[in-house]
Design a protein around this motif. Sequence first.
Motif, PDB file in Angstrom:
ATOM      1  N   MET A 161       8.626  -1.967  -3.667  1.00  0.00           N
ATOM      2  CA  MET A 161       9.231  -2.768  -2.616  1.00  0.00           C
ATOM      3  C   MET A 161       8.177  -3.273  -1.621  1.00  0.00           C
ATOM      4  O   MET A 161       8.399  -4.252  -0.909  1.00  0.00           O
ATOM      5  CB  MET A 161      10.273  -1.905  -1.886  1.00  0.00           C
ATOM      6  N   PHE A 162       7.002  -2.630  -1.617  1.00  0.00           N
ATOM      7  CA  PHE A 162       5.935  -2.964  -0.672  1.00  0.00           C
ATOM      8  C   PHE A 162       4.911  -3.946  -1.257  1.00  0.00           C
ATOM      9  O   PHE A 162       4.018  -4.385  -0.554  1.00  0.00           O
ATOM     10  CB  PHE A 162       5.217  -1.691  -0.214  1.00  0.00           C
ATOM     11  N   PHE A 163       5.060  -4.260  -2.540  1.00  0.00           N
ATOM     12  CA  PHE A 163       4.029  -5.060  -3.197  1.00  0.00           C
ATOM     13  C   PHE A 163       3.991  -6.499  -2.703  1.00  0.00           C
ATOM     14  O   PHE A 163       3.051  -7.237  -3.009  1.00  0.00           O
ATOM     15  CB  PHE A 163       4.226  -5.035  -4.707  1.00  0.00           C
ATOM     16  N   VAL A 164       4.979  -6.914  -1.946  1.00  0.00           N
ATOM     17  CA  VAL A 164       4.972  -8.253  -1.359  1.00  0.00           C
ATOM     18  C   VAL A 164       3.909  -8.363  -0.259  1.00  0.00           C
ATOM     19  O   VAL A 164       3.494  -9.466   0.113  1.00  0.00           O
ATOM     20  CB  VAL A 164       6.372  -8.599  -0.810  1.00  0.00           C
ATOM     21  N   VAL A 165       3.443  -7.221   0.249  1.00  0.00           N
ATOM     22  CA  VAL A 165       2.429  -7.189   1.303  1.00  0.00           C
ATOM     23  C   VAL A 165       1.042  -7.334   0.682  1.00  0.00           C
ATOM     24  O   VAL A 165       0.763  -6.774  -0.395  1.00  0.00           O
ATOM     25  CB  VAL A 165       2.529  -5.882   2.121  1.00  0.00           C
ATOM     26  N   ARG A 166       0.165  -8.053   1.351  1.00  0.00           N
ATOM     27  CA  ARG A 166      -1.171  -8.318   0.844  1.00  0.00           C
ATOM     28  C   ARG A 166      -1.908  -7.024   0.474  1.00  0.00           C
ATOM     29  O   ARG A 166      -1.988  -6.090   1.270  1.00  0.00           O
ATOM     30  CB  ARG A 166      -1.986  -9.084   1.890  1.00  0.00           C
ATOM     31  N   ASN A 167      -2.385  -6.985  -0.752  1.00  0.00           N
ATOM     32  CA  ASN A 167      -3.198  -5.884  -1.289  1.00  0.00           C
ATOM     33  C   ASN A 167      -2.461  -4.552  -1.414  1.00  0.00           C
ATOM     34  O   ASN A 167      -3.080  -3.538  -1.768  1.00  0.00           O
ATOM     35  CB  ASN A 167      -4.465  -5.663  -0.451  1.00  0.00           C
ATOM     36  N   ALA A 168      -1.169  -4.519  -1.159  1.00  0.00           N
ATOM     37  CA  ALA A 168      -0.439  -3.250  -1.259  1.00  0.00           C
ATOM     38  C   ALA A 168      -0.432  -2.740  -2.696  1.00  0.00           C
ATOM     39  O   ALA A 168      -0.622  -1.539  -2.943  1.00  0.00           O
ATOM     40  CB  ALA A 168       0.988  -3.417  -0.743  1.00  0.00           C
ATOM     41  N   ARG A 169      -0.223  -3.637  -3.618  1.00  0.00           N
ATOM     42  CA  ARG A 169      -0.198  -3.210  -5.016  1.00  0.00           C
ATOM     43  C   ARG A 169      -1.584  -2.740  -5.468  1.00  0.00           C
ATOM     44  O   ARG A 169      -1.703  -1.736  -6.189  1.00  0.00           O
ATOM     45  CB  ARG A 169       0.293  -4.345  -5.904  1.00  0.00           C
ATOM     46  N   ALA A 170      -2.612  -3.441  -5.059  1.00  0.00           N
ATOM     47  CA  ALA A 170      -3.975  -3.043  -5.431  1.00  0.00           C
ATOM     48  C   ALA A 170      -4.291  -1.653  -4.889  1.00  0.00           C
ATOM     49  O   ALA A 170      -4.922  -0.832  -5.568  1.00  0.00           O
ATOM     50  CB  ALA A 170      -4.975  -4.067  -4.900  1.00  0.00           C
ATOM     51  N   PHE A 171      -3.848  -1.359  -3.676  1.00  0.00           N
ATOM     52  CA  PHE A 171      -4.066  -0.031  -3.098  1.00  0.00           C
ATOM     53  C   PHE A 171      -3.295   1.022  -3.879  1.00  0.00           C
ATOM     54  O   PHE A 171      -3.822   2.100  -4.194  1.00  0.00           O
ATOM     55  CB  PHE A 171      -3.654  -0.029  -1.629  1.00  0.00           C
ATOM     56  N   TYR A 172      -2.050   0.728  -4.203  1.00  0.00           N
ATOM     57  CA  TYR A 172      -1.200   1.665  -4.948  1.00  0.00           C
ATOM     58  C   TYR A 172      -1.799   1.972  -6.321  1.00  0.00           C
ATOM     59  O   TYR A 172      -1.756   3.116  -6.792  1.00  0.00           O
ATOM     60  CB  TYR A 172       0.196   1.073  -5.098  1.00  0.00           C
ATOM     61  N   GLU A 173      -2.354   0.960  -6.972  1.00  0.00           N
ATOM     62  CA  GLU A 173      -2.894   1.130  -8.321  1.00  0.00           C
ATOM     63  C   GLU A 173      -4.336   1.620  -8.324  1.00  0.00           C
ATOM     64  O   GLU A 173      -4.940   1.757  -9.386  1.00  0.00           O
ATOM     65  CB  GLU A 173      -2.778  -0.191  -9.084  1.00  0.00           C
ATOM     66  N   GLY A 174      -4.903   1.888  -7.143  1.00  0.00           N
ATOM     67  CA  GLY A 174      -6.249   2.427  -7.065  1.00  0.00           C
ATOM     68  C   GLY A 174      -7.347   1.410  -7.195  1.00  0.00           C
ATOM     69  O   GLY A 174      -8.531   1.767  -7.308  1.00  0.00           O
ATOM     70  N   ARG A 175      -7.021   0.129  -7.160  1.00  0.00           N
ATOM     71  CA  ARG A 175      -8.035  -0.927  -7.256  1.00  0.00           C
ATOM     72  C   ARG A 175      -8.630  -1.263  -5.892  1.00  0.00           C
ATOM     73  O   ARG A 175      -9.578  -2.035  -5.788  1.00  0.00           O
ATOM     74  CB  ARG A 175      -7.416  -2.186  -7.881  1.00  0.00           C
ATOM     75  N   LEU A 176      -8.044  -0.679  -4.854  1.00  0.00           N
ATOM     76  CA  LEU A 176      -8.518  -0.878  -3.489  1.00  0.00           C
ATOM     77  C   LEU A 176      -8.573   0.484  -2.821  1.00  0.00           C
ATOM     78  O   LEU A 176      -7.560   1.192  -2.770  1.00  0.00           O
ATOM     79  CB  LEU A 176      -7.562  -1.822  -2.738  1.00  0.00           C
ATOM     80  N   ALA A 177      -9.711   0.858  -2.304  1.00  0.00           N
ATOM     81  CA  ALA A 177      -9.892   2.221  -1.797  1.00  0.00           C
ATOM     82  C   ALA A 177      -9.361   2.406  -0.385  1.00  0.00           C
ATOM     83  O   ALA A 177      -8.882   3.484  -0.027  1.00  0.00           O
ATOM     84  CB  ALA A 177     -11.365   2.607  -1.852  1.00  0.00           C
ATOM     85  N   SER A 178      -9.442   1.371   0.440  1.00  0.00           N
ATOM     86  CA  SER A 178      -9.120   1.527   1.850  1.00  0.00           C
ATOM     87  C   SER A 178      -7.783   0.885   2.203  1.00  0.00           C
ATOM     88  O   SER A 178      -7.556  -0.301   1.955  1.00  0.00           O
ATOM     89  CB  SER A 178     -10.221   0.903   2.708  1.00  0.00           C
ATOM     90  N   PHE A 179      -6.913   1.676   2.829  1.00  0.00           N
ATOM     91  CA  PHE A 179      -5.627   1.140   3.285  1.00  0.00           C
ATOM     92  C   PHE A 179      -5.844   0.072   4.355  1.00  0.00           C
ATOM     93  O   PHE A 179      -5.010  -0.823   4.519  1.00  0.00           O
ATOM     94  CB  PHE A 179      -4.761   2.284   3.830  1.00  0.00           C
ATOM     95  N   ALA A 180      -6.946   0.157   5.072  1.00  0.00           N
ATOM     96  CA  ALA A 180      -7.247  -0.809   6.132  1.00  0.00           C
ATOM     97  C   ALA A 180      -7.412  -2.224   5.586  1.00  0.00           C
ATOM     98  O   ALA A 180      -7.304  -3.204   6.334  1.00  0.00           O
ATOM     99  CB  ALA A 180      -8.505  -0.393   6.883  1.00  0.00           C
ATOM    100  N   GLU A 181      -7.639  -2.351   4.271  1.00  0.00           N
ATOM    101  CA  GLU A 181      -7.806  -3.664   3.661  1.00  0.00           C
ATOM    102  C   GLU A 181      -6.493  -4.257   3.178  1.00  0.00           C
ATOM    103  O   GLU A 181      -6.475  -5.357   2.612  1.00  0.00           O
ATOM    104  CB  GLU A 181      -8.797  -3.570   2.505  1.00  0.00           C
ATOM    105  N   THR A 182      -5.385  -3.550   3.390  1.00  0.00           N
ATOM    106  CA  THR A 182      -4.074  -4.105   3.044  1.00  0.00           C
ATOM    107  C   THR A 182      -3.580  -4.987   4.184  1.00  0.00           C
ATOM    108  O   THR A 182      -4.241  -5.128   5.217  1.00  0.00           O
ATOM    109  CB  THR A 182      -3.051  -2.980   2.790  1.00  0.00           C
ATOM    110  N   GLY A 183      -2.408  -5.546   4.005  1.00  0.00           N
ATOM    111  CA  GLY A 183      -1.846  -6.443   5.017  1.00  0.00           C
ATOM    112  C   GLY A 183      -1.132  -5.743   6.144  1.00  0.00           C
ATOM    113  O   GLY A 183      -0.438  -6.394   6.942  1.00  0.00           O
ATOM    114  N   PHE A 184      -1.274  -4.424   6.244  1.00  0.00           N
ATOM    115  CA  PHE A 184      -0.649  -3.676   7.335  1.00  0.00           C
ATOM    116  C   PHE A 184      -1.668  -3.461   8.455  1.00  0.00           C
ATOM    117  O   PHE A 184      -2.774  -2.974   8.209  1.00  0.00           O
ATOM    118  CB  PHE A 184      -0.150  -2.317   6.847  1.00  0.00           C
TER     119      PHE A 184
END
Length: 570
Positions: A161-184
């Motif tokens: 449900m959160f994958f609409v947010v920028r980079n949320a899916r990448a963070f969830y799937e481990g392709r992005l290490a830092s939560f700070a790089e998401t759209g939150f």
Amino acid sequence: MPCLCGTRVQIMPKFFFSFTLLFSRALVARFLFLGVLLGAGLLTACRRREAPVVEAARASILIVNNATEPVSLDPHVASGAIDLRIVSGLFEGLLVNDPESLEPCLALAESHSVSENGLVHTFCLREGAQWADGSALGAADFLFAWERVLSPRLASPNAAMFFVVRNARAFYEGRLASFAETGFAAPDARTLRITLEHPCPHFASLICHAAWVPVPRHAILRCGSADAPGTPWTRPENIVGNGAFALQSWKVADHIELARNPHYWNAARVRLNGVRFLAIPDSLAEERAFRSGLLHITSTVPPMKVRSRLAQTGTDEAQSLRLDPFFSTTFIRVNTRIKPLDDVRVRRALALALHRRELAENVMRAGETPAFSLTPPGTAGYVCTTQVPEDLAEARRLLTEAGYPDGEGFPTLRYLYHTHETSQLVAQALQEMWSRNLGIRVELASQEWKIYKHAMVNGDYQLIRSAWSGDYPDPASFLELFTTHSEQNQTGWSDAGYDAAIHAASQAADPVTRLAHFQEAEKRLLDSTPIIPLVHNRNKFLIRPEVRGWYPNALDIHPLSAVWLAPTEE
């Protein structure tokens, strides 16, 4: 579990309970209810001159049957209506659905603005927001919650449900290490900024879901790490929410008590002092408890009781019955990972051999309609053009082509459902249809709710009764369930074309194009048949006349902060 094909006699435990409620830091009420003892069809009712619901209404205590034990009160793990009905009283997010119109309304956010390009949503929190223990609640609590729900270790069923947010899916799937790089982001203690991957017209409705609420860092970390599943932070002695009510007590398989939260931001407008959720799984016992004055609201109505009440026009029995519209479909999940259900011909044969109108009109009998597709028709202007018809000739042809002419050599299948009278009746009807129309044998097995849910999540089934009620009024609420990486898929089915169509729909700015992508996706789903639609549901329940603010709406959303009781005498 053994096959439950005959009459099941269930002896309910005796409900003997006292209710102590904390309100404005003072003891306001204590109730003693002598409850239900069912056996051999007999009901021993309490011998008080006054029904418990009448006394409870005077003290503004709502008594609701929740049918069974919730799986979890963790907002990030809860997914079914049984869980969320309680969770929504304990926690509240930025926006909530209006109980009548379902339009998103301000809740913990005092303002909400959207950028011109539709990508950036900014929320300002109410000043002085608090947790139920009186500690301050701020933007950082939301960031903690959203990082937690996107943790793969937690395995939240609502993460997609959160994958609409920028980079949320990448963070969830481990392709992005830092939560700070998401759209939150939280520019300050009272401001939240959410940047989307693409414009989402229904985003305001989406974040009304309980998965988006804040959770208490201090309470969770006292009981373990932030993303550790199954820690005891939701027990009464540990849990801290921010909703209109706080968890007072929880007696497993018996009841859950909520008490009014004096630290809730809108506490002055909350009119209930408390809510008591019972766990009566037997719908006949539940209906008798309602007639005996032990419940204000039931979870359902047995099919045979619906018509008998409707026939009593103008009576209390007829007026207490509610048959509300419902954005909900009952269907069968098919485990595509095991033989012979890994063969699409077998799955299609099972689907084409069913008489859905017979199920709706003669088995369920409460205004349900046959479901020839998954998504309820008319959802945000969407009506699926692909249908799963009743076609016995084609069903038999497919079964023969798969190597099982007239069902010869076909292994016995097992159909699993949760313990409930209506589910049992439907199971027996399906069993008979498959035997009569295809010559195949299906054993029936019933499990208690938590065990049944565990079997579904872990793929420990062949065929399993399922139902889904939309979280928001949009086809995506149904169709996103069956993407490859959805935690709610639970069938083992994966289709790249389906995933691509759902992704294209999420990116489409033009509404017509968006719906066309949904049409393509649902066609692929129904043609592959990892699910078999049965009926589109009606929300059927009994409600006492003193209950106010429990409005009919398609999402079956009833914020407890908006409900009240107008006492009546009996």
